[in-house]
Design an enzyme around this catalytic site. Structure first.
Site, PDB file in Angstrom:
ATOM      1  N   ARG A  20      57.949  38.967 103.513  1.00  0.00           N
ATOM      2  CA  ARG A  20      58.789  39.023 104.714  1.00  0.00           C
ATOM      3  C   ARG A  20      59.697  37.808 104.866  1.00  0.00           C
ATOM      4  O   ARG A  20      60.697  37.865 105.560  1.00  0.00           O
ATOM      5  CB  ARG A  20      57.920  39.119 105.971  1.00  0.00           C
ATOM      6  CG  ARG A  20      57.047  40.344 106.015  1.00  0.00           C
ATOM      7  CD  ARG A  20      56.021  40.217 107.103  1.00  0.00           C
ATOM      8  NE  ARG A  20      55.138  39.081 106.794  1.00  0.00           N
ATOM      9  CZ  ARG A  20      54.265  38.557 107.654  1.00  0.00           C
ATOM     10  NH1 ARG A  20      54.155  39.032 108.863  1.00  0.00           N
ATOM     11  NH2 ARG A  20      53.500  37.538 107.290  1.00  0.00           N
ATOM     12  N   ASN A  80      67.525  18.086 119.827  1.00  0.00           N
ATOM     13  CA  ASN A  80      68.950  18.378 119.722  1.00  0.00           C
ATOM     14  C   ASN A  80      69.250  19.074 118.404  1.00  0.00           C
ATOM     15  O   ASN A  80      68.566  18.859 117.408  1.00  0.00           O
ATOM     16  CB  ASN A  80      69.777  17.087 119.798  1.00  0.00           C
ATOM     17  CG  ASN A  80      69.636  16.406 121.136  1.00  0.00           C
ATOM     18  OD1 ASN A  80      69.756  17.026 122.182  1.00  0.00           O
ATOM     19  ND2 ASN A  80      69.351  15.117 121.110  1.00  0.00           N
ATOM     20  N   ARG A  95      78.690  11.555 110.042  1.00  0.00           N
ATOM     21  CA  ARG A  95      78.298  11.282 111.430  1.00  0.00           C
ATOM     22  C   ARG A  95      77.372  10.079 111.414  1.00  0.00           C
ATOM     23  O   ARG A  95      76.435  10.020 110.643  1.00  0.00           O
ATOM     24  CB  ARG A  95      77.560  12.480 112.038  1.00  0.00           C
ATOM     25  CG  ARG A  95      78.431  13.687 112.257  1.00  0.00           C
ATOM     26  CD  ARG A  95      77.601  14.775 112.916  1.00  0.00           C
ATOM     27  NE  ARG A  95      78.385  15.950 113.214  1.00  0.00           N
ATOM     28  CZ  ARG A  95      78.395  16.562 114.400  1.00  0.00           C
ATOM     29  NH1 ARG A  95      77.654  16.106 115.381  1.00  0.00           N
ATOM     30  NH2 ARG A  95      79.131  17.626 114.582  1.00  0.00           N
ATOM     31  N   HIS A 102      74.179   5.752 114.190  1.00  0.00           N
ATOM     32  CA  HIS A 102      73.815   5.649 115.595  1.00  0.00           C
ATOM     33  C   HIS A 102      72.400   5.097 115.784  1.00  0.00           C
ATOM     34  O   HIS A 102      71.524   5.336 114.977  1.00  0.00           O
ATOM     35  CB  HIS A 102      73.877   7.028 116.261  1.00  0.00           C
ATOM     36  CG  HIS A 102      75.169   7.731 116.064  1.00  0.00           C
ATOM     37  ND1 HIS A 102      75.236   9.065 115.771  1.00  0.00           N
ATOM     38  CD2 HIS A 102      76.455   7.295 116.101  1.00  0.00           C
ATOM     39  CE1 HIS A 102      76.506   9.431 115.655  1.00  0.00           C
ATOM     40  NE2 HIS A 102      77.260   8.362 115.837  1.00  0.00           N
ATOM     41  N   HIS A 158      70.979   5.563 112.194  1.00  0.00           N
ATOM     42  CA  HIS A 158      70.899   6.813 111.437  1.00  0.00           C
ATOM     43  C   HIS A 158      72.251   7.495 111.370  1.00  0.00           C
ATOM     44  O   HIS A 158      73.026   7.467 112.325  1.00  0.00           O
ATOM     45  CB  HIS A 158      69.897   7.771 112.099  1.00  0.00           C
ATOM     46  CG  HIS A 158      69.934   9.141 111.501  1.00  0.00           C
ATOM     47  ND1 HIS A 158      70.588  10.192 112.108  1.00  0.00           N
ATOM     48  CD2 HIS A 158      69.444   9.608 110.328  1.00  0.00           C
ATOM     49  CE1 HIS A 158      70.482  11.258 111.334  1.00  0.00           C
ATOM     50  NE2 HIS A 158      69.786  10.933 110.255  1.00  0.00           N
ATOM     51  N   TYR A 216      67.022  17.502 115.584  1.00  0.00           N
ATOM     52  CA  TYR A 216      66.462  16.181 115.828  1.00  0.00           C
ATOM     53  C   TYR A 216      65.421  16.278 116.932  1.00  0.00           C
ATOM     54  O   TYR A 216      65.707  16.829 117.992  1.00  0.00           O
ATOM     55  CB  TYR A 216      67.517  15.221 116.367  1.00  0.00           C
ATOM     56  CG  TYR A 216      68.701  14.947 115.503  1.00  0.00           C
ATOM     57  CD1 TYR A 216      68.831  13.727 114.871  1.00  0.00           C
ATOM     58  CD2 TYR A 216      69.728  15.875 115.357  1.00  0.00           C
ATOM     59  CE1 TYR A 216      69.946  13.449 114.097  1.00  0.00           C
ATOM     60  CE2 TYR A 216      70.843  15.603 114.588  1.00  0.00           C
ATOM     61  CZ  TYR A 216      70.941  14.390 113.958  1.00  0.00           C
ATOM     62  OH  TYR A 216      72.037  14.116 113.198  1.00  0.00           O
TER      63      TYR A 216
END
Length: 187
Positions: free
Chosen positions: A27, A52, A63, A66, A123, A136
């Site tokens: 499945r 998030n 990105r 941060h 990160h 996250y």
């Protein structure tokens, strides 16, 4: 314990690569993204304050980098659920033997790995494919007044992005480059 997670060591204290056991049959499959009991043993010692999801459509997008300052410094469990990224964590902990060093690893929907990032790390990531989705789990809520970052294109960070970086947001481009005054953060 269910044994759904396997710890893979990194060269940085407290930074863990976590391999998730994939169970499957005709499945499809199931993989556990988070288990407070099992991940507490690996360093996720706080509650999950936020979960998030990000979506990034264009390969090469960067990105980051941060982080949040105390009292909202956070632990993050970062997982790629669609596509693939080069995920990067930079040790910003004052006095750490790996201060300002980074660890980079591929996270993908196929490799069932997550990165468990302790407090005191910046990160970020670069998408290696189009159609990337990241999830996250954060131990602290986001607070704009505690937000900080480093410029992902700073040559002093020595990050070897595998693709030419594209689509950096105005906010990420405005993050500072390292200076001799940067002394790290409290973990």
């Amino acid at each position: 314990m269910s044994g759904r997670f396997t710890l893979l060591e990194t060269p940085m204290a407290g930074l863990h690569l976590v391999e998730r056991l994939r169970l499957g049959d005709e499945r499809g499959f199931l993989t556990r993204l988070f288990c407070a009991e099992e991940l507490a043993d690996l360093g996720f010692d706080g509650p999950v304050a936020q979960i998030n999801e990000t979506g990034t459509d264009i390969a090469g997008t960067v990105r980051g980098m941060h982080y949040q300052l105390p009292p909202f410094a956070e632990i993050k469990l970062v997982t790629c659920v669609a596509g693939a990224v080069l995920d990067v964590a930079i040790d910003l902990r004052r006095g750490s033997p790996s201060f300002l060093q980074h660890f980079a690893t591929e996270l993908s929907a196929d490799n069932t790995r997550s990165l468990l990032i302790p407090r005191g790390f910046a990160h970020g990531f670069q998408t290696l494919t189009s159609g990337v989705r990241m999830v996250y789990a954060h131990s602290s809520p986001y607070r704009a007044e505690s937000e900080a970052g480093l410029n992902a294109q700073d040559p002093a960070l020595r990050i070897d992005w595998p693709l030419p970086p594209v689509n950096l947001s105005a906010r990420d481009q405005s993050h500072p480059f390292l200076t001799s005054e940067f002394s790290g953060v409290a973990a």
